[in-house]
Structures are given as structure tokens and as C-alpha cells.
Design a protein around this motif. Structure first.
Motif, PDB file in Angstrom:
ATOM      1  N   UNK A  14     -38.017  -0.204  23.909  1.00 47.64           N
ATOM      2  CA  UNK A  14     -37.685   0.027  25.138  1.00 47.64           C
ATOM      3  C   UNK A  14     -37.272  -1.340  25.923  1.00 47.64           C
ATOM      4  N   UNK A  15     -38.113  -2.117  25.728  1.00 49.49           N
ATOM      5  CA  UNK A  15     -37.690  -3.338  26.644  1.00 49.49           C
ATOM      6  C   UNK A  15     -36.232  -3.971  26.423  1.00 49.49           C
ATOM      7  N   UNK A  61     -29.153  -2.260  31.854  1.00 47.34           N
ATOM      8  CA  UNK A  61     -29.132  -2.931  33.141  1.00 47.34           C
ATOM      9  C   UNK A  61     -27.886  -4.133  32.987  1.00 47.34           C
ATOM     10  N   UNK A 111     -41.456 -16.028  33.168  1.00 42.71           N
ATOM     11  CA  UNK A 111     -39.855 -16.215  33.473  1.00 42.71           C
ATOM     12  C   UNK A 111     -39.454 -15.362  34.479  1.00 42.71           C
ATOM     13  N   UNK A 112     -39.802 -13.951  34.211  1.00 41.47           N
ATOM     14  CA  UNK A 112     -39.356 -12.963  35.131  1.00 41.47           C
ATOM     15  C   UNK A 112     -40.089 -13.311  36.727  1.00 41.47           C
ATOM     16  N   UNK A 115     -29.884 -14.110  33.637  1.00 43.48           N
ATOM     17  CA  UNK A 115     -31.128 -13.596  33.752  1.00 43.48           C
ATOM     18  C   UNK A 115     -31.144 -12.414  32.501  1.00 43.48           C
ATOM     19  N   UNK A 162     -35.073  -4.333  39.028  1.00 39.95           N
ATOM     20  CA  UNK A 162     -35.206  -4.804  37.632  1.00 39.95           C
ATOM     21  C   UNK A 162     -36.232  -5.643  37.479  1.00 39.95           C
ATOM     22  N   UNK A 201     -38.052 -16.029  38.258  1.00 39.78           N
ATOM     23  CA  UNK A 201     -36.963 -15.656  38.990  1.00 39.78           C
ATOM     24  C   UNK A 201     -37.140 -14.766  39.865  1.00 39.78           C
ATOM     25  N   UNK A 211     -36.273 -11.219  24.493  1.00 38.79           N
ATOM     26  CA  UNK A 211     -36.856  -9.798  23.734  1.00 38.79           C
ATOM     27  C   UNK A 211     -36.494  -9.559  22.346  1.00 38.79           C
ATOM     28  N   UNK A 264     -37.114 -24.410  29.636  1.00 36.76           N
ATOM     29  CA  UNK A 264     -35.950 -23.237  29.842  1.00 36.76           C
ATOM     30  C   UNK A 264     -35.440 -23.367  31.148  1.00 36.76           C
ATOM     31  N   UNK A 267     -43.550  -3.781  32.716  1.00 32.87           N
ATOM     32  CA  UNK A 267     -43.192  -3.738  31.420  1.00 32.87           C
ATOM     33  C   UNK A 267     -43.945  -4.605  30.580  1.00 32.87           C
ATOM     34  N   UNK A 283     -42.285 -14.894  28.647  1.00 32.11           N
ATOM     35  CA  UNK A 283     -41.799 -13.736  29.147  1.00 32.11           C
ATOM     36  C   UNK A 283     -42.229 -13.421  30.569  1.00 32.11           C
ATOM     37  N   UNK A 315     -30.499 -13.997  29.089  1.00 32.88           N
ATOM     38  CA  UNK A 315     -31.758 -14.810  28.266  1.00 32.88           C
ATOM     39  C   UNK A 315     -32.982 -13.983  28.189  1.00 32.88           C
ATOM     40  N   UNK A 316     -33.361 -13.139  29.027  1.00 35.09           N
ATOM     41  CA  UNK A 316     -34.106 -12.060  28.940  1.00 35.09           C
ATOM     42  C   UNK A 316     -34.149 -11.490  27.598  1.00 35.09           C
ATOM     43  N   UNK A 336     -33.568  -1.355  27.719  1.00 35.94           N
ATOM     44  CA  UNK A 336     -33.847  -1.516  29.199  1.00 35.94           C
ATOM     45  C   UNK A 336     -32.937  -2.310  29.665  1.00 35.94           C
ATOM     46  N   UNK A 337     -33.149  -3.701  29.242  1.00 33.02           N
ATOM     47  CA  UNK A 337     -32.151  -4.865  29.669  1.00 33.02           C
ATOM     48  C   UNK A 337     -30.641  -4.599  29.179  1.00 33.02           C
TER      49      UNK A 337
END
Ligand code: ATP
Ligand code: ATP
Ligand code: MG
Ligand code: MG
Lengths: 222, 295, 295, 222
Positions: free
Chosen positions: C34-35, C42, B38-39, C173, B173, B42, C181, B243, B180, B35, C176-177, C38-39
Motif C-alpha cells: 500500500x505504502x 502520486x 522525514x515526512x 520527496x 500527500x 518536509x 519505502x 539525509x 500511513x 520515515x 526519496x520516500x 501509494x507513492x
């Protein structure tokens, strides 16, 4: 070997487990510790192997003051003190062999020696056939013998046995006593806490009686 | 017997005994690494893309009158007084006219009756890459309008602004989620290790009572932490690469590649992530172990 | 004594006894929620922003000649033959000229000598909101060029394309995230609950041996799961709201708000997330409990 | 109350813990089960409280065939079978009170009744002062008494006690035996596995001896 001078132990908040206990055990002695349930026998043994620390008084084992011992020295000392705990403290998920071998592995003894020693001990205690069983999957009396075997494994200078025959019948009790006697002959100092009159009734070793955290019989040499 | 084989033997034994928990921990670690990286991937790619887009940014200053070559130097100086720029191009009426003709293509004939006179001359300014934020570009534009003869400054305000906001939102973001996720990674790893130790509490306690030295107790656990960190991070990165390959395969339309030259981490970064994973896990082990070493 | 007070008493007792683990579980759950949310937040906001940006998209068809009102209807029909559109506006030469003048502002004088003749007439087409993807817009544009008299179709290709790619990349993005998650949330929650139960294995086993009924054993655990889910999700959402407020406070420049009307979930979605959290936790409890109920 | 007909139990892979054991215990009887460590006493008791299932033979308790009992019925049945396990199975993180009360709470008895019952039992066993201590923080002998108290708490119809006095001294052993006798007077059927000759030597209850998974004395009524 063991010197206790006016030792007191209080479990918070208010349990006086030991009160002004003074006791001197010579090298090579074998003594029995008796007393009612809750008298403080286990607590006394715990102080000697420094599983608990005393609140007052002086505890000395093999010349080391346990209140001021350095960790490294304590580790060495512990390798030479065998303890058969009242609640065994076996690892149920490991084999009987592994449980006994542990005591020697921490001293980095050679594996071949360990193998022989474990087998001989289990044989003397009549559980040679359980060597590869998991310690959690044998009968309670068998577990007790594994605990004794582990305590005796590393040829300790001092062996503390807490109620070593509580789950054993008369025949096997005799074998255990024989093993302990032979260790004593070989020079090990022994302190045995027990309720089992049959093992200390006719002995010529010293018997110490505890009552509510005090020694009631004066600790005389045999 | 010497010390090292014991540690290895012990480690092997532990791994075999508690393989279910081990696999769980491994998965947690690799998931966290996946995770996070991955971010991070990006994020780095977006930074790169932002740089590329910025390359094509230019500010156009429309002027009242043709600039004589003598003036050009002076204007250049005044512009570079404010900030370093990449390039400055002066466009005369004639050039602007030709360009409009080119842009109109087949429609060129509408210009037939025209003279270049109706188009204003201009200066095109290509700013340096460090001049990326909207506010600086705006301030630059405000400055340019004060040049002698400047009529109007244009830089595709609307779209640049939009893209800028978008970009900064995206960066927020990515950064927030990375934050996080770092928190949750550290939290989860230490939690898992603590729980693993908790389930082996009795064993550690017993070893202590048997007089095992600190190295004897810590050695195998540390080895485990190291292995967990290494394999977990490795697995995470492997997953990420898969991925990544999938994304590339799936979305590599020509337009996409043009905008985004989507690339994987360079080897150095990969190694760093791996090392950090190993370090985190080892650290987690050590911290948790310390609690059990009060002799 | 009746059944319900027992369950509550037992639950309260458990919570007090194992509060450390409980807090850990709670934090895990709320972090996961939360995670994820959050996504999700967004994502929904980006969708909205995309819709807004698309509002301003228009295609311009430049024509050879002025369209007579009679033709207009026919052209409209041909355009709407291809797809429904929001609006179609016909711009004559004169209108185009006026507009250019407006755009030039102070530079209007450059148009002094000009007649509107040099600017081509055009049709401006505002597509419907569902016509958002690049390919459909391209296809639409290819169609428009075949209209009688069409010279050229323009729709800010470059920027629209860029924005489109950017948008779709961002969506990938986020999706996928979010996927990653959700997996990790479910994984962590079930893992945590299993570990919690593992540490209470002895107690559950003993209750079984004492002849406790299934409801007696399951009741408090289920209550715990429910509470955990509720409080965990609640906390997670609360954190999210705080984060959201912070972002809004920190980045609410006028330009930002113009582009992104960054809003929180409507109450329905909030409740749904809460419910799903509760459900997940309860489910996790139930599944894990079942393992201990082989009498 | 308990009927075993040619029961065998094999622990995988090859441990014959019980072989063709047949035993009949009448309602209200009190019998002693003796035998060497590893003879199969605990296994026999585990079959009766269905902690293990038999591989062959018929096990019937209070009229229920344990091989075919429904979960709900088994739960009811277990509430009326008290077991003092050889390894106690106390919850060390809960208070002594809580440990004993548990056995009654699962039967939804009223709290005031539970309170009285727990206090009276702990008093009879001499550990009334430990009522609020954690079960993991008392001496081993005290834990054993807690285990006995829990087994007796819900006034069971059948009480199985596995080595109930292994960690107890002679005085307290007498109190425990007195408690068990009084339960028996009140109608509870008792099966006591023990090594302690002192508690069965002079009894007029039935004594059954086991050896390597078999009953060696014919099971005669007293
Ligand atoms: N960890 C502990 N925390 C608090 N009190 C304790 C703890 N361990 C023992 N005690 C109390 O200290 C007293 C002495 O306990 P100890 O275990 O030494 O008795 P003992 O002589 O070994 O008894 P037994 O024969 O039952 O094992 C008892 O009253 C006991 O309840
Ligand atoms: N869970 C188990 N898995 C495998 N073998 C077991 C298990 N429990 C006991 N055994 C074996 O079954 C045999 C009988 O065990 P059991 O516990 O019934 O003996 P016991 O008579 O209660 O002995 P003790 O007096 O030592 O408690 C022993 O050989 C023991 O090793
Ligand atoms: Mg004791
Ligand atoms: Mg047994």
C-alpha cells in the motif's frame, strides 16, 4: 505443609485428571507419588505449585489458600517452593550455571552466595564440569540433574520432584536420592512423583498410589 | 543484594544474549522514526514555503477613475470591513504609467507618444497571511468588485489557483503518508516487541514460576524498551539529519534557497520526537509484558 | 498418494494452525505494498500533471519591428536550429492591440485614443514537451535574445521558476520516500518471513529428520509465500484503490480536476505490482527456507 | 545393518563424546545400549541417524557410508530409520495423530493406510483415546509413547530408541517392550539405549555397555 481437600481438576473439554483427591502432607515429610502414566501425578503437583488451578475443592500450601492468594504473596511463596519439572523447563540458550542461579537471583540473594551454592549442588550431582555449558548442549540425564539442582537451589521449604530419575542410571539415581534425603533431613518437605520402583521400594517414607485421578491407598502418616 | 544492580545486570545479559533480535528491533524503530520524521520535516518546510509565497500575493482592483484622497479612507474602511489586510496601496494613472515604463526597460520609447491616461488607476491590496486559501481569496475578490468604481479585480488567478491546488495536494500527500506511516510505525514496533517477547516466552514463564516479582521481570524489559526507543529514535534522527544535509548540499542552488529556506527541526521538536519514540517503545513493552504477568 | 494433493493439504493445515502469524504477515505485506504503490501513484500523477502544465508554457520574444513574411521563415529556421519546438506564432502590433483589448474587456475604452503602434510585435514560441527543465528553458531564452531585432524574451520567469523548483522538490520527496519505502518493505517482508520460519523451526527440522524430500518441505512454504504475496499485494492495492476513490470523491473540485486528472494505475501496472509482490514474497520464502535445508 | 569402525566424536571445544567406537549390528538384531548418564549413548545414536557427523572413523548404515552420502539418498534412508528421541521432538501444537502420521506422510503413503496404522499403534501403546489431543497437552508418559509410535510408524528397517521408557511405569513399559519385540520379529533391527535394568536384565539379546565414550564390553553377537 500441603492440604488438599476433595480436589477435582478437569482439563477441558472432558478429561478428569483429578477426582476428589484429599491429601495432607506434614511439614518435614517426604512422600512418594506413584501411579500409571496419565494417572494425574503431574496434575497434582501442578495444583500444589499453582501452575494450574483446581476446579473444585480446597488447596492449601503453607497456610495459604491457593484459590484466593494475592499475586504478591504467591510470588513469595513460589520462591520457597522448588519444582523439578518432568519436562525440566530449562533455558537451552543459557548456561547451566545461569539456569540454576536464576532460582536464587529472583530472591535477590548475594552473588557470592549464589556462586558457592550452585557449585556445591552441581558437584553433588556430578555435573560440576558442565557448569559453563549451555543447558541445551548437554546430555538429557545431565539436564535432568540441572533441573533438580535448580529446584533445590533456594533451600525451599517444599520441593516437588516430578520423575526426577527418568533419564538417570542406577549410580546417579542414588546420588540424587541422597541429595533429596539430605534436604529432607534439613527440614524440606518433599513430594516425589516417580515410576522408579528402586527408589521407593525399600523406603520407610509414605508412598501414595494414584489411579485414574484418584488416590487408591489411604493417605496414612508414616 | 539490592534491586537496581540486578535490573542493570539482567538487561545487559539480555542484550548480549539476543543481540540479533535487538539489532533488528533497533533498525525497525529507527527506520520508522526516520520515515515519519522525514515526512514531518518536509511538511513543516512546505508550510513555511507556502507562507513565504503567500507574502507576495496581492489583489489589484482596477478603477474607473482616479481616487481622491478623501475617498481613499472610505475605500480602505470598506476593504478592511471585509477582512484585515496587511497593506493597501493606491496607484494613480501616473504611477501606473511610470511603472509600465520601468517594466518595459529598453522598450520605454514605445510609451513616448502616450499619456498616462490610457492606463487605469488601481488599488493594490496585500492580504494578511491568514487569508491563504483559494476560496477566501476568491470571496475577497468577489467582494472587491462591488467597491464603487471597481472595474476588475486581478490577482494572477491562474497561477495562484494552480499553486494553491498544488500546495493543497502536496499537503494531502504529506498528511496521508504521515498517517500511513504513524500507523505502520506503531504496528511494526508493537509487532516486533511482541515477537521478541514471544521468543522469550519460556524465560518469562519460568521466571514467573520461580516466584520472580513483577519488577524483577518487568524491570529489564522496560529498560530494554527505553533503550530501544532512545537509540532507535536517535539513530533515525541522525539518519534524517544526514539525509537533510545531503539534500541541502545537493540541491542548494540559489533559486532553490530563495524559494525554500530548507531548515532542520528546532531542538525542541527533535527532543519531542525522541521522547515520543522512547514513550512508544516503553508503552509497547509494557502492553506486551502485561500479557505474561497473569500469575 | 501423489505429490500435489499433499502439498495443498499441508499448506491448508499450516495456514489454519498459524493463522495469527499469517494474518500478521499478510497485513505487513499489504501495508508495505500500500505504502509503496501509494507513492508510486502520486509520482506518476505528478509527472502527468507536470506534462500538462508544461503544455501551456510559452516564450515570448518582443521585437523591434514588424516581421515581414519573408523574415518569418528565416526566424523560424533560426529558432528550430536551437531546438525543435511545438509551434511558433508571429504576433503583429495590430494583433497584440486586439488581444489587449480582449483582455481589458470592459475597460476597452481606455484604448480608444491609442494606435496599435505603442505595443511591440512579438513571436510566441511553444516549446516541445521534452524542453521542461528550467535550465534548458533559460538557455533557450538566452539564445532567443540573440535573434535579429529581439528586444526582450519573456516566459513568466518568476512563476515558471517557482513551479519548476517546487516540482523538482516534490519529485525528490517522492523518489526519496519511495526509496525508503522499498527498503523498508523488503526488510520487513524478509524479516517477517524469517520470524515465521523461526517459529516453525522445530517442525522443519523434524521433517528433515523424518526424511522428507526437499519438495515436500519447500512446497507448502512456497505455496504460503505465493499466497501471502498474492493476497497481501491484492489487499494493499485494494486499500490503495479505496484511498484513491476517497481522495477523488473528497477533492474533486473542478479546479482540481482541471489541473490534476488524478487517475489510477492502468491494469498493466496493477498486475506488475501484484506480480512483484508475489515474487518478493516467494523469494523471501525461498531464501529463508534454504537455511533449513542443510541435510 | 550398522557398521561403526573406530568412530570418534568431539563436541567443540573439548568434549570427547565418543572415542574409537567400533560396533557391528546385524540385520534383524536387537541390542541394548547402556551406560552412565553422559557416557555417549545418545551421541552414538545421533551418528547412526546422521543427526551428527563423526570426526573420525567410518559410519555405515544399510550399506551407505554416511560421510559421503548424497542428500537425496539420505532422505530415502531416513524414511526407513525410525528414531524415538530422548527429548521426544514432538510438535506440541499438533495433534497426536498428526505427529505420528507425519512419519508416513513424508513417504507419501495413502491416507487410509496411515489412519489404520496410527490407530493400531496408539492402541497397542494404550493411548488410543488421546488421538485427537494436542501433543503438548498430554502427560509426559503419553508423549513418550507418541514418540515411540512415530518411530515405529513407517515400519522402519532400523529403529533407534533413546531411553524409551524413562517416563513410563512398569505395566506400560511391558507393552512398549512387547511392541518393540514384535517389530523385531517382523525384521526390524533395533538399538535401544536405556537405563532401565528391568527391560534388559533377563533378555537374551546383546547388551552393550558404554563408559566415557568407549564400549567396555566387546561387541559379541548373541
Ligand atoms: N495440559 C493438559 N491439557 C489437557 N489434558 C491434559 C493436560 N495435561 C495432562 N492432561 C491429561 O490429564 C491426565 C493426567 O495427566 P498427568 O500429566 O497428571 O499424568 P501423570 O500421572 O503425570 O502421567 P505421566 O506419568 O505420564 O507423567 C492425562 O490423561 C493427560 O492426558
Ligand atoms: N550438543 C552437544 N554439544 C556439546 N556437548 C554435548 C552435546 N550433546 C552431548 N554433549 C556431551 O557429550 C557427552 C555425551 O553425551 P550423550 O548425550 O551422548 O550422553 P548419553 O549417554 O546419552 O547420556 P544420558 O543418559 O544422560 O542421555 C556428555 O558429556 C554431554 O555433556
Ligand atoms: Mg507426569
Ligand atoms: Mg542420552
Amino acid at each position: 505443609m500441603v492440604e488438599l481437600v476433595k480436589v477435582s481438576k478437569v482439563y477441558p473439554p472432558d478429561i478428569m485428571a483429578l477426582q476428589d483427591v484429599s491429601l495432607s502432607v506434614q511439614r518435614g515429610e517426604m512422600i512418594f507419588l506413584t501411579g500409571m502414566s496419565g494417572a494425574g501425578k503431574t496434575t497434582l503437583l501442578k495444583l500444589i505449585c499453582s501452575l494450574e488451578t483446581s476446579d473444585k475443592g480446597h488447596v492449601e500450601v503453607a497456610g495459604h489458600d491457593l484459590n484466593r492468594i494475592k499475586p504478591v504473596v504467591l510470588q513469595r511463596l513460589r520462591q520457597k517452593i522448588g519444582v523439578a519439572y518432568q519436562d525440566f523447563r530449562l533455558l537451552p540458550q543459557q548456561s547451566v550455571y545461569q539456569n540454576v542461579a536464576m532460582a536464587m537471583e529472583v530472591a535477590y540473594l548475594p552473588p557470592s552466595f549464589i556462586r558457592k551454592r550452585v557449585e556445591s549442588l552441581l558437584d553433588q550431582l556430578g555435573i560440576a564440569d558442565k557448569v559453563d555449558k549451555l543447558a541445551g548442549k548437554i546430555s538429557r540425564g545431565e539436564q535432568q540433574r540441572v533441573a533438580i539442582a535448580r529446584a533445590a537451589a533456594n533451600s525451599p521449604n517444599l520441593l516437588l520432584a516430578d520423575e526426577p530419575t527418568g533419564n538417570l542410571d542406577a549410580t546417579i539415581t542414588k546420588r540424587v536420592v541422597a541429595l533429596l534425603e539430605s534436604l529432607n533431613q534439613a527440614g524440606t518437605t518433599l513430594i516425589i512423583a516417580t515410576h522408579d520402583q528402586s527408589i521407593y521400594r525399600h523406603t520407610n517414607h509414605r508412598v501414595i498410589h494414584m489411579e485414574q485421578g484418584r488416590l487408591t491407598e489411604p493417605a496414612v502418616a508414616r | 543484594m539490592s534491586f537496581f544492580p540486578y535490573i542493570l545486570k539482567q538487561t545487559g545479559r539480555n542484550l548480549r544474549k539476543t543481540w540479533a533480535t535487538q539489532v533488528m528491533t533497533l533498525l525497525t524503530v529507527s527506520l520508522s522514526v526516520l520515515i515519519f520524521s522525514f515526512f514531518y520535516l518536509i511538511h513543516t518546510n512546505i508550510l513555511k514555503a507556502g507562507a513565504r509565497l503567500g507574502d507576495e500575493l496581492r489583489l489589484i482592483v482596477y478603477l474607473d477613475d482616479e481616487v481622491v484622497p478623501a475617498m481613499q479612507e472610505q475605500l480602505k474602511k470598506r476593504i478592511t470591513d471585509f477582512t484585515e489586510v496587511e497593506n493597501i496601496v493606491f496607484i494613480s494613472r501616473q504611477e501606473a504609467f511610470t511603472r509600465l515604463g520601468d517594466e518595459l526597460g529598453n522598450d520605454q520609447d514605445v510609451l513616448q507618444d502616450m499619456t498616462p491616461a490610457f492606463l487605469p488607476p488601481s488599488i493594490e491590496i496585500y492580504p494578511k497571511k491568514n487569508l491563504k486559501t483559494l476560496t477566501t481569496i476568491k470571496r475577497f475578490s468577489d467582494y472587491l468588485i462591488t467597491l464603487p468604481g471597481a472595474q476588475k479585480v486581478q490577482y494572477g488567478q491562474e497561477w495562484v489557483e494552480r499553486f494553491g491546488y498544488f500546495n493543497s495536494l502536496l499537503r494531502i500527500v504529506v498528511l496521508l503518508s504521515a498517517g500511513l506511516l504513524v500507523i505502520s510505525t506503531v504496528f511494526m514496533v508493537s509487532y516486533t516487541i511482541r515477537l521478541t517477547l514471544f521468543t522469550r516466552h519460556e524465560e518469562l514463564e519460568l521466571l514467573r514460576l520461580l516466584g520472580a516479582t513483577n519488577t524483577y521481570i518487568q524491570g529489564p524489559l522496560l529498560m530494554e524498551g527505553l533503550l530501544q526507543g532512545f537509540m532507535g529514535s536517535g539513530l533515525g534522527l541522525l539518519f534524517l539529519f544526514l539525509l537533510f544535509s545531503w539534500i541541502q548540499l545537493r540541491f542548494s542552488g540559489p533559486g532553490f534557497l530563495k524559494l525554500f529556506d530548507f531548515t532542520f527541526f528546532p531542538p525542541v521538536v527533535t527532543c519531542t520526537i525522541l521522547m515520543v519514540g522512547v514513550l512508544l517503545c516503553s508503552l509497547g513493552s509494557i502492553v506486551s509484558i502485561r500479557k505474561f504477568l497473569r500469575v
